[in-house]
Design an enzyme around this catalytic site. Sequence first.
Site, mmCIF file in Angstrom:
data_model
loop_
_atom_site.group_PDB
_atom_site.id
_atom_site.type_symbol
_atom_site.label_atom_id
_atom_site.label_comp_id
_atom_site.label_asym_id
_atom_site.label_seq_id
_atom_site.Cartn_x
_atom_site.Cartn_y
_atom_site.Cartn_z
ATOM 1 N N GLY A 115 -6.679 -2.228 -3.223
ATOM 2 C CA GLY A 115 -6.162 -1.279 -4.202
ATOM 3 C C GLY A 115 -5.171 -1.956 -5.128
ATOM 4 O O GLY A 115 -5.139 -3.188 -5.212
ATOM 5 N N ASP A 116 -4.337 -1.172 -5.812
ATOM 6 C CA ASP A 116 -3.462 -1.771 -6.832
ATOM 7 C C ASP A 116 -2.465 -2.771 -6.245
ATOM 8 O O ASP A 116 -2.248 -3.849 -6.798
ATOM 9 C CB ASP A 116 -2.765 -0.698 -7.676
ATOM 10 C CG ASP A 116 -1.940 0.267 -6.836
ATOM 11 O OD1 ASP A 116 -2.107 0.301 -5.598
ATOM 12 O OD2 ASP A 116 -1.122 1.005 -7.424
ATOM 13 N N SER A 118 -2.795 -4.584 -3.520
ATOM 14 C CA SER A 118 -3.521 -5.796 -3.109
ATOM 15 C C SER A 118 -3.928 -6.627 -4.319
ATOM 16 O O SER A 118 -3.933 -7.862 -4.273
ATOM 17 C CB SER A 118 -4.784 -5.425 -2.327
ATOM 18 O OG SER A 118 -4.480 -4.536 -1.307
ATOM 19 N N ILE A 140 -8.959 5.621 -1.941
ATOM 20 C CA ILE A 140 -9.345 7.026 -2.030
ATOM 21 C C ILE A 140 -8.607 7.709 -3.178
ATOM 22 O O ILE A 140 -9.034 8.737 -3.670
ATOM 23 C CB ILE A 140 -9.087 7.798 -0.710
ATOM 24 C CG1 ILE A 140 -7.597 7.872 -0.368
ATOM 25 C CG2 ILE A 140 -9.886 7.208 0.437
ATOM 26 C CD1 ILE A 140 -7.282 8.936 0.674
ATOM 27 N N ASP A 141 -7.477 7.111 -3.631
ATOM 28 C CA ASP A 141 -6.664 7.755 -4.674
ATOM 29 C C ASP A 141 -7.330 7.684 -6.057
ATOM 30 O O ASP A 141 -6.964 8.440 -6.950
ATOM 31 C CB ASP A 141 -5.288 7.090 -4.749
ATOM 32 C CG ASP A 141 -4.575 7.061 -3.398
ATOM 33 O OD1 ASP A 141 -4.905 7.909 -2.550
ATOM 34 O OD2 ASP A 141 -3.718 6.195 -3.205
ATOM 35 N N GLY A 184 -3.783 11.195 -2.081
ATOM 36 C CA GLY A 184 -4.016 10.781 -3.457
ATOM 37 C C GLY A 184 -2.820 10.095 -4.079
ATOM 38 O O GLY A 184 -2.838 9.685 -5.228
ATOM 39 N N ARG A 185 -1.754 10.026 -3.322
ATOM 40 C CA ARG A 185 -0.492 9.477 -3.804
ATOM 41 C C ARG A 185 -0.115 10.131 -5.139
ATOM 42 O O ARG A 185 -0.194 11.341 -5.224
ATOM 43 C CB ARG A 185 -0.561 7.956 -3.900
ATOM 44 C CG ARG A 185 0.664 7.316 -3.263
ATOM 45 C CD ARG A 185 0.710 5.857 -3.514
ATOM 46 N NE ARG A 185 -0.063 5.093 -2.573
ATOM 47 C CZ ARG A 185 0.359 4.748 -1.365
ATOM 48 N NH1 ARG A 185 1.535 5.119 -0.926
ATOM 49 N NH2 ARG A 185 -0.398 4.025 -0.585
HETATM 50 O O1 F6P Z 1 -3.387 4.949 -0.891
HETATM 51 C C1 F6P Z 1 -4.182 5.569 0.068
HETATM 52 C C2 F6P Z 1 -3.387 6.547 0.886
HETATM 53 O O2 F6P Z 1 -4.267 7.149 1.830
HETATM 54 C C3 F6P Z 1 -2.643 7.608 0.086
HETATM 55 O O3 F6P Z 1 -3.475 8.624 -0.385
HETATM 56 C C4 F6P Z 1 -1.608 8.042 1.100
HETATM 57 O O4 F6P Z 1 -0.456 8.548 0.454
HETATM 58 C C5 F6P Z 1 -1.277 6.754 1.808
HETATM 59 O O5 F6P Z 1 -2.368 5.871 1.608
HETATM 60 C C6 F6P Z 1 -1.036 6.895 3.272
HETATM 61 O O6 F6P Z 1 -0.605 5.672 3.750
HETATM 62 P P1 F6P Z 1 -0.462 5.323 5.291
HETATM 63 O O7 F6P Z 1 -1.841 5.127 5.841
HETATM 64 O O8 F6P Z 1 0.327 4.086 5.294
HETATM 65 O O9 F6P Z 1 0.223 6.489 5.941
#
Ligand code: F6P
Length: 361
Positions: A115-116, A118, A140-141, A184-185
Amino acid sequence: MTKRIGVLTSGGDCSGLNAAIRAITIHATQHYGWEVFGILKGTSGLIRRPMEYIKLDLSNCDQTMLRSAGTILGSTTKENPFYFPSENGQKIDRSGDAISGYHQLKLDAIIAIGGDGSMRINSSLAKKGDINLVCIPKTIDNDLAQTDFSIGYNTAVSVATEALDRLQPTAASHQRVMILEVMGRDAGHIALSAGIAGGADVILIPEIPYELGAICDHIQKITSSGRNFSLIIVSEAVKTESGNAVLRGTSYNDRPRYGGISQYLCTELEERIKADTRFTVLGHVQRGGQPNAQDRIIATAFGVKAVDLVAAKTFGEMVVWRNNQVESVPIDSTIDTYNAVDPHGMLIKTAKAMGIYVGKL
Ligand code: F6P
């Protein structure tokens, strides 16, 4: 000379990663006759000694890879090579080890699926260490710029849609307002798409502010029209009405950990509309499970294109999906732009036309 390429997955996992690894392996070994090495746990596999990697070939990349979630290579979100956790708890720069690992393995190129965050890390490593890099977007975001889709997004939307499908009958049976919180952050893509697909009455995303009063009016209008239930979908980064982020636990990698906005809405709405209200936090379910057909196709096409870019010695590029074509763009052009939902875009217009409350526009 036979080329040797490395493949790694880094950052949060999602569905479709194994399909991309399979495509890279098949195209590189069968079409070009190269050797493929799967680096374990992102760049960490190049940092640790002995290095951690596996040889990838047809024996470990069969069709089951299309259907399986997660990543057979493992991943990490906490082992940035420039800021690597040491045994005494301090963070130290181990980028030199990652670079020497690449050269010791005699790799001609690395294909990094990430993702961004990385993209940033791998691009800095490549520049510092003379690494030939090609990237494949996954998240997934769906917040990476330049590409219509990243691997994992379409499956996450399917999972969130199915959650609304499952919430609707129980909402109707008990005359309830159901609130579904999705990931989705800072981008509301999952909530917006799943909300339209799953028939939400209210879609709340971080890009558009909302008013609790307006949501109550909307739900009351639905009730007076004779329908006894309502569905709300909310993105995890939506703030409280007064503008406070709702966070869960401590942040890491300079990123907040969102979670809890559905509970806030549940309390606020229940009090105001006097309706039985429940909330569901979908969480990591959105990242697992079988990749849907679209993600398998995108991942496969990305894998093939990435290998072709290595063959053409076109490095420093990220593959992208645009208008049903796979192309590539410079990695750096994707790093500094954030792909948020356009509040005036087609999907918001569609939602509004369907009578869905999408916030204060
Ligand atoms: O960036 C993908 C994501 O699933 C986001 O949608 C979510 O906020 C975050 O990662 C969750 O991160 P972690 O798995 O570290 O709790």
